[in-house]
Design a protein around this motif. Structure first.
Motif, mmCIF file in Angstrom:
data_model
loop_
_atom_site.group_PDB
_atom_site.id
_atom_site.type_symbol
_atom_site.label_atom_id
_atom_site.label_comp_id
_atom_site.label_asym_id
_atom_site.label_seq_id
_atom_site.Cartn_x
_atom_site.Cartn_y
_atom_site.Cartn_z
ATOM 1 N N PRO A 99 0.690 -1.400 -0.096
ATOM 2 C CA PRO A 99 -0.072 0.143 -0.099
ATOM 3 C C PRO A 99 1.006 1.456 0.365
ATOM 4 O O PRO A 99 0.803 1.959 -0.538
ATOM 5 C CB PRO A 99 -0.855 -0.609 1.321
ATOM 6 N N ARG A 100 1.609 1.459 0.997
ATOM 7 C CA ARG A 100 2.582 2.471 0.993
ATOM 8 C C ARG A 100 2.107 3.502 1.209
ATOM 9 O O ARG A 100 2.204 4.789 0.738
ATOM 10 C CB ARG A 100 3.640 2.603 -0.670
ATOM 11 N N LEU A 101 1.795 3.715 2.435
ATOM 12 C CA LEU A 101 0.664 4.645 2.581
ATOM 13 C C LEU A 101 1.895 5.006 3.791
ATOM 14 O O LEU A 101 2.202 4.561 4.145
ATOM 15 C CB LEU A 101 -0.523 4.336 3.525
ATOM 16 N N LEU A 102 1.658 6.817 4.116
ATOM 17 C CA LEU A 102 2.220 7.289 4.918
ATOM 18 C C LEU A 102 1.802 7.292 6.158
ATOM 19 O O LEU A 102 0.632 7.804 6.654
ATOM 20 C CB LEU A 102 1.980 8.956 4.788
ATOM 21 N N PRO A 103 2.799 6.825 7.325
ATOM 22 C CA PRO A 103 1.906 6.295 8.296
ATOM 23 C C PRO A 103 1.794 7.743 9.027
ATOM 24 O O PRO A 103 0.431 7.605 10.282
ATOM 25 C CB PRO A 103 2.568 5.270 9.189
ATOM 26 N N TRP A 104 2.141 8.691 8.932
ATOM 27 C CA TRP A 104 2.330 9.820 10.113
ATOM 28 C C TRP A 104 0.954 11.089 9.622
ATOM 29 O O TRP A 104 0.965 11.488 9.970
ATOM 30 C CB TRP A 104 3.393 10.001 9.971
ATOM 31 N N GLN A 105 0.677 10.487 8.142
ATOM 32 C CA GLN A 105 -1.016 11.455 7.733
ATOM 33 C C GLN A 105 -2.060 10.584 7.988
ATOM 34 O O GLN A 105 -2.179 8.794 7.997
ATOM 35 C CB GLN A 105 -0.548 11.058 6.723
ATOM 36 N N ARG A 106 -3.170 11.146 7.991
ATOM 37 C CA ARG A 106 -4.820 10.158 8.358
ATOM 38 C C ARG A 106 -4.375 9.961 6.651
ATOM 39 O O ARG A 106 -4.236 9.931 5.910
ATOM 40 C CB ARG A 106 -5.657 11.266 8.915
ATOM 41 N N ILE A 107 -5.797 8.622 6.968
ATOM 42 C CA ILE A 107 -6.242 8.025 5.427
ATOM 43 C C ILE A 107 -6.426 9.633 4.463
ATOM 44 O O ILE A 107 -6.090 8.811 3.343
ATOM 45 C CB ILE A 107 -7.361 7.202 6.549
ATOM 46 N N ALA A 108 -7.553 9.827 4.809
ATOM 47 C CA ALA A 108 -7.920 10.994 3.659
ATOM 48 C C ALA A 108 -6.344 11.812 3.127
ATOM 49 O O ALA A 108 -6.411 12.288 2.216
ATOM 50 C CB ALA A 108 -9.022 11.831 4.221
ATOM 51 N N ALA A 109 -5.587 12.198 3.639
ATOM 52 C CA ALA A 109 -4.717 12.519 3.465
ATOM 53 C C ALA A 109 -3.486 12.297 2.825
ATOM 54 O O ALA A 109 -2.932 12.145 1.442
ATOM 55 C CB ALA A 109 -3.339 13.653 5.308
ATOM 56 N N ASN A 110 -3.829 10.882 2.822
ATOM 57 C CA ASN A 110 -2.863 9.507 1.883
ATOM 58 C C ASN A 110 -3.305 9.700 0.901
ATOM 59 O O ASN A 110 -2.885 9.802 0.006
ATOM 60 C CB ASN A 110 -2.907 8.445 3.062
ATOM 61 N N VAL A 111 -4.574 9.637 0.852
ATOM 62 C CA VAL A 111 -5.789 9.769 -0.280
ATOM 63 C C VAL A 111 -5.295 10.912 -1.024
ATOM 64 O O VAL A 111 -5.211 10.814 -2.446
ATOM 65 C CB VAL A 111 -7.204 9.496 -0.863
ATOM 66 N N GLU A 112 -5.420 12.106 -0.798
ATOM 67 C CA GLU A 112 -4.131 13.230 -1.234
ATOM 68 C C GLU A 112 -3.268 13.356 -2.036
ATOM 69 O O GLU A 112 -2.860 14.679 -2.565
ATOM 70 C CB GLU A 112 -4.221 14.822 -0.187
#
Length: 259
Positions: A99-112
């Motif tokens: 997924p390569r999500l940013l753990p320090w960002q909330r879910i919506a911010a990851n989508v942004e």
């Protein structure tokens, strides 16, 4: 080597007019040193088509996907998207196996993150919320990635890839790390958003059954060339265990395993 010629693109009218882009490869070769990973590939992919790329490890699947996603350039040959040889990279998005999500960002911010070309404003936040809604996570935007399951993280990654409304979505084994039931659910979700949005989809997978479930067309790569080009002209949604799907899978596996 026998190449099966693909039949015409299946009728895609259930999605209305397609927003996808047409791709053309002419004599595409990609070499790393003296090793040719891809060898003179000529290929046309119609607007809105769903194409799966299968083959043994090292056959050039991911290399081909990276070229089509604009992350790499061919050593020789040309790639055009809707006839344009340059400037089409922003119309393509790539979804990885992780997924390569940013753990320090909330879910919506990851989508942004998929809208980094836009300033942070109400429109950008609204597009992220809508993309999360489309993948079934409308209420999770304010949470943190750490609380999500593996399948939910991949949904967020899909939302991030879709939020900019790409003409081409490239997926590099996006479901490989999921359990069997979650994988089936994600296959259905990817098919659903493809049908709704009409983008051109390209998926690399080691799972031939998954390729038959999702694709209009399956390309089998062998030694850097297209060894089979098979149409999957079956109605959607496709049922697991359908004997017609099993027959197509059997043909591809027979060629894949032949040595």
């Amino acid at each position: 080597m026998t190449v099966n010629v693909v039949s015409p693109v299946p009728d895609l009218n259930l999605r209305g007019s397609s927003a996808g882009a047409a791709l053309r490869l002419s004599g595409v070769t990609r070499s790393f040193g003296a090793h040719d990973v891809l060898r003179g590939i000529d290929l046309e992919i119609a607007s809105g088509q769903f194409v799966a790329i299968v083959g043994r490890s090292g056959c050039g699947k991911s290399t081909l996907l990276r070229l089509l996603a604009g992350l790499d350039e061919p050593t020789a040959g040309d790639i055009a998207v809707d006839g344009a040889a340059k400037g089409w990279g922003k119309r393509v998005r790539l979804m990885f196996q992780e997924p390569r999500l940013l753990p320090w960002q909330r879910i919506a911010a990851n989508v942004e993150v998929g809208l980094s070309h836009m300033p942070p404003n109400r429109e950008r936040r609204g597009l992220a919320r809508e993309s999360l809604r489309q993948v079934g996570l409308a209420e999770r935007g304010g949470g943190w990635p750490s609380v999500l399951s593996g399948g939910q993280k991949q949904r967020v990654a899909l939302a991030r890839a879709l939020v900019s409304n790409p003409a081409v979505l490239a997926l590099d084994e996006p479901l490989g790390a999921l359990d069997a039931l979650t994988r089936i659910e994600m296959q259905a979700l990817i098919e659903q958003v493809w049908l709704e949005r009409g983008f051109t989809a390209l998926v690399v997978t080691h799972d031939v059954s998954e390729a038959v479930t999702l694709a209009d067309r399956i390309l089998l790569l062998d030694a850097g060339r297209v060894a089979m080009d098979v149409a999957v002209d079956l109605p959607r949604p496709r049922r697991h265990g359908d004997p017609r799907a099993a027959a197509i899978e059997g043909r591809i596996l027979e060629r894949l395993l032949a040595r």
